[in-house]
Design a protein around this motif. Structure first.
Motif, mmCIF file in Angstrom:
data_model
loop_
_atom_site.group_PDB
_atom_site.id
_atom_site.type_symbol
_atom_site.label_atom_id
_atom_site.label_comp_id
_atom_site.label_asym_id
_atom_site.label_seq_id
_atom_site.Cartn_x
_atom_site.Cartn_y
_atom_site.Cartn_z
ATOM 1 N N THR A 68 -5.281 -14.759 21.484
ATOM 2 C CA THR A 68 -4.002 -14.468 22.132
ATOM 3 C C THR A 68 -3.943 -15.102 23.510
ATOM 4 N N VAL A 69 -2.882 -15.873 23.756
ATOM 5 C CA VAL A 69 -2.692 -16.485 25.070
ATOM 6 C C VAL A 69 -1.323 -16.157 25.657
ATOM 7 N N GLY A 70 -0.493 -15.405 24.898
ATOM 8 C CA GLY A 70 0.810 -15.024 25.411
ATOM 9 C C GLY A 70 1.423 -13.906 24.594
ATOM 10 N N VAL A 97 7.625 -11.924 29.848
ATOM 11 C CA VAL A 97 6.561 -12.792 29.354
ATOM 12 C C VAL A 97 5.257 -12.522 30.089
ATOM 13 N N VAL A 98 4.179 -12.373 29.315
ATOM 14 C CA VAL A 98 2.814 -12.364 29.855
ATOM 15 C C VAL A 98 2.107 -13.546 29.214
ATOM 16 N N ALA A 99 1.655 -14.508 30.031
ATOM 17 C CA ALA A 99 1.129 -15.751 29.458
ATOM 18 C C ALA A 99 0.051 -16.356 30.343
ATOM 19 N N HIS A 100 -0.812 -17.161 29.705
ATOM 20 C CA HIS A 100 -1.901 -17.817 30.407
ATOM 21 C C HIS A 100 -1.459 -19.068 31.154
ATOM 22 N N SER A 101 -0.326 -19.656 30.774
ATOM 23 C CA SER A 101 0.074 -20.925 31.369
ATOM 24 C C SER A 101 1.582 -21.097 31.270
ATOM 25 N N ALA A 102 2.095 -22.071 32.019
ATOM 26 C CA ALA A 102 3.524 -22.383 31.967
ATOM 27 C C ALA A 102 3.915 -22.872 30.579
ATOM 28 N N VAL A 104 2.669 -21.862 27.730
ATOM 29 C CA VAL A 104 2.804 -20.686 26.861
ATOM 30 C C VAL A 104 4.078 -19.919 27.216
ATOM 31 N N GLN A 105 4.378 -19.824 28.503
ATOM 32 C CA GLN A 105 5.634 -19.192 28.913
ATOM 33 C C GLN A 105 6.822 -19.864 28.224
ATOM 34 N N ALA A 106 6.836 -21.182 28.244
ATOM 35 C CA ALA A 106 7.943 -21.936 27.643
ATOM 36 C C ALA A 106 8.031 -21.681 26.148
ATOM 37 N N GLU A 107 6.882 -21.600 25.479
ATOM 38 C CA GLU A 107 6.860 -21.312 24.037
ATOM 39 C C GLU A 107 7.520 -19.975 23.742
ATOM 40 N N LEU A 108 7.151 -18.959 24.525
ATOM 41 C CA LEU A 108 7.657 -17.617 24.270
ATOM 42 C C LEU A 108 9.151 -17.504 24.588
ATOM 43 N N VAL A 109 9.574 -18.097 25.684
ATOM 44 C CA VAL A 109 10.999 -18.045 26.042
ATOM 45 C C VAL A 109 11.829 -18.762 24.979
ATOM 46 N N ALA A 110 11.348 -19.910 24.511
ATOM 47 C CA ALA A 110 12.080 -20.659 23.502
ATOM 48 C C ALA A 110 12.208 -19.847 22.208
ATOM 49 N N ARG A 111 11.123 -19.173 21.814
ATOM 50 C CA ARG A 111 11.186 -18.372 20.578
ATOM 51 C C ARG A 111 12.102 -17.170 20.776
ATOM 52 N N ALA A 130 8.394 -12.636 38.771
ATOM 53 C CA ALA A 130 8.447 -14.044 39.179
ATOM 54 C C ALA A 130 9.277 -14.812 38.156
ATOM 55 N N PRO A 131 10.199 -15.655 38.607
ATOM 56 C CA PRO A 131 11.057 -16.378 37.660
ATOM 57 C C PRO A 131 10.291 -17.416 36.850
ATOM 58 N N ILE A 132 10.769 -17.645 35.635
ATOM 59 C CA ILE A 132 10.238 -18.689 34.762
ATOM 60 C C ILE A 132 11.315 -19.764 34.615
ATOM 61 N N ALA A 133 10.928 -21.008 34.835
ATOM 62 C CA ALA A 133 11.878 -22.122 34.687
ATOM 63 C C ALA A 133 11.953 -22.511 33.212
ATOM 64 N N HIS A 134 13.161 -22.389 32.634
ATOM 65 C CA HIS A 134 13.356 -22.775 31.232
ATOM 66 C C HIS A 134 14.843 -23.014 31.032
ATOM 67 N N PRO A 135 15.205 -24.090 30.336
ATOM 68 C CA PRO A 135 16.636 -24.403 30.175
ATOM 69 C C PRO A 135 17.418 -23.328 29.435
ATOM 70 N N ALA A 136 16.758 -22.508 28.617
ATOM 71 C CA ALA A 136 17.479 -21.448 27.892
ATOM 72 C C ALA A 136 17.885 -20.304 28.812
ATOM 73 N N LEU A 137 17.213 -20.172 29.945
ATOM 74 C CA LEU A 137 17.507 -19.079 30.880
ATOM 75 C C LEU A 137 18.557 -19.572 31.868
ATOM 76 N N ASN A 138 19.797 -19.157 31.660
ATOM 77 C CA ASN A 138 20.924 -19.736 32.396
ATOM 78 C C ASN A 138 21.582 -18.782 33.390
ATOM 79 N N ALA A 139 20.961 -17.624 33.628
ATOM 80 C CA ALA A 139 21.490 -16.684 34.623
ATOM 81 C C ALA A 139 20.361 -15.770 35.084
ATOM 82 N N SER A 140 20.548 -15.147 36.245
ATOM 83 C CA SER A 140 19.531 -14.215 36.749
ATOM 84 C C SER A 140 20.176 -13.214 37.700
ATOM 85 N N LEU A 141 19.489 -12.084 37.886
ATOM 86 C CA LEU A 141 19.868 -11.068 38.866
ATOM 87 C C LEU A 141 18.675 -10.826 39.786
ATOM 88 N N THR A 142 18.915 -10.932 41.089
ATOM 89 C CA THR A 142 17.840 -10.738 42.062
ATOM 90 C C THR A 142 18.244 -9.758 43.156
#
Length: 356
Positions: A68-70, A97-102, A104-111, A130-142
């Motif tokens: 398991t890596v993510g 997302v809990v992940a070992h690397s960027a 893996v983060q991208a894999e999980l967000v895409a799925r 902490a924010p994750i950069a991914h094209p599918a994530l198109n909005a945020s609240l901070t």
């Protein structure tokens, strides 16, 4: 000699039937993902939300060579009133997302984004810090922050760290003659009575007992209720979640008429002492809007703000459509505050289970 390529990543969306067989490995992975890990990251929350709120749940897991890596837990929140949402995770302040690397983060967000499309939800919501950069994530609240207090090693040091004003308020609460009870299911009725009254006064629908019963059942050693009584009458209550190095209080309430007694201050002092007794290093008061009354309440204890970045893949409508500060909800909130507590106790759980 050419370098050995890294093992390929494999991401699987475990549905309800398969999750139980992965809980032990996922919990071990999450446990070692950071020095302090809140209980809200535990994969058993998927079972809590399925049992307590009736949500359909998914565990996205990424592996490399079988390791398991993510991990990304998700719940599909669905209602006739509001539509469908895919959330990590409802009720809780932090997850995602809990992940070992960027990578893996991208894999999980895409799925997750693909799953959101498959389920035809209005949006995917990931309750990150902490924010994750991914094209599918198109909005945020901070607009909100997590309020956290580093804990000293003993209750005496905790007391010395309080301002004179906080110490005086705690002493006033002690003079009220309130009794303190700690427990599990035996405290649930009193806890829920206080919560129902307080949420009605705030104009918000209340979660049903089934959610809290599921929490206590799934985490018998790490979830507990603190209940304060005036005589035989419960007047303040809180749910504590003890994670790995950090204690959270996701739900706490006191009766409005008890505000002059400072019973709420007394209760929070007991909550902080309990976390220290458990050997915890951090106390998480939950999220607050900066400069709000709840922000100031938490800050007076010494809590400091930490970022909260809730990220979205919006497929239909706007993120703000379901936020409680949306102006279209203000009239509903005022109406709710005038309803009998007995009615809100009955209707509230049916409504709130459909709110992301």
């Amino acid at each position: 000699m050419s370098p050995v390529p890294p093992p390929p990543l494999v991401t699987v969306a475990h549905s309800r039937a398969a999750i139980s067989g992965r809980v032990a490995d996922l919990a071990a992975f999450v446990r070692h993902s950071a020095p302090e890990v809140p209980l809200s990251k535990h994969p058993l929350w998927l079972d809590v939300l399925r049992t307590g709120l009736g949500h359909e749940v998914y565990a996205l897991e990424t592996t490399a060579s079988g390791r398991t890596v993510g991990f990304l837990p998700l719940a599909c929140v669905s209602s006739m009133l509001f539509g469908r949402f895919l959330v990590s995770l409802p009720y809780l302040n932090t997850n995602g997302v809990v992940a070992h690397s960027a990578e893996v983060q991208a894999e999980l967000v895409a799925r997750a984004a693909t799953l959101a499309e498959e389920l035809n939800v209005r949006y995917l919501e990931l309750r990150h810090e902490a924010p994750i950069a991914h094209p599918a994530l198109n909005a945020s609240l901070t607009s909100k922050v997590h309020m956290r207090l580093p804990l000293p090693g003993c209750p005496e040091q905790l007391w010395k760290g309080f301002s004179p004003k906080v110490r005086n308020q705690i002493r006033k609460g002690e003079k009220g003659g309130f009794s303190v009870q700690w427990g599990g299911a035996e405290c649930l009725d009193g806890f829920h009575d206080v919560l129902c009254a307080n949420m009605r006064d705030l104009g918000s629908p209340v979660y049903g007992k089934e959610l809290f019963r599921a929490i206590l059942n799934k985490f018998p050693n790490d979830a507990e209720i603190c209940l304060l009584h005036a005589g035989d009458h419960p007047v303040a209550a809180a749910l504590l979640l003890h994670g790995w190095g950090i204690t959270e209080v996701p739900t706490a309430s006191a009766l409005k008429e008890q505000n002059p007694s400072n019973v709420n201050m007394l209760m929070y002092h007991h909550l902080l002492r309990r976390a220290i007794e458990r050997g915890q290093r951090v106390f998480d008061f939950g999220r607050s809007t900066v400069a709000s009354s709840t922000f100031r309440f938490k800050k007076q204890w010494g809590a400091v703000p930490h970022p909260a970045t809730w990220q979205y893949s919006v497929l239909q409508g706007e993120v703000g459509d379901m936020r409680p500060d949306n102006p279209r909800f203000q009239q509903v909130i005022r109406l709710w505050q005038r309803l009998p507590v007995a009615l809100t106790r009955l209707v509230g759980p049916l409504i709130v289970r459909g709110i992301p």
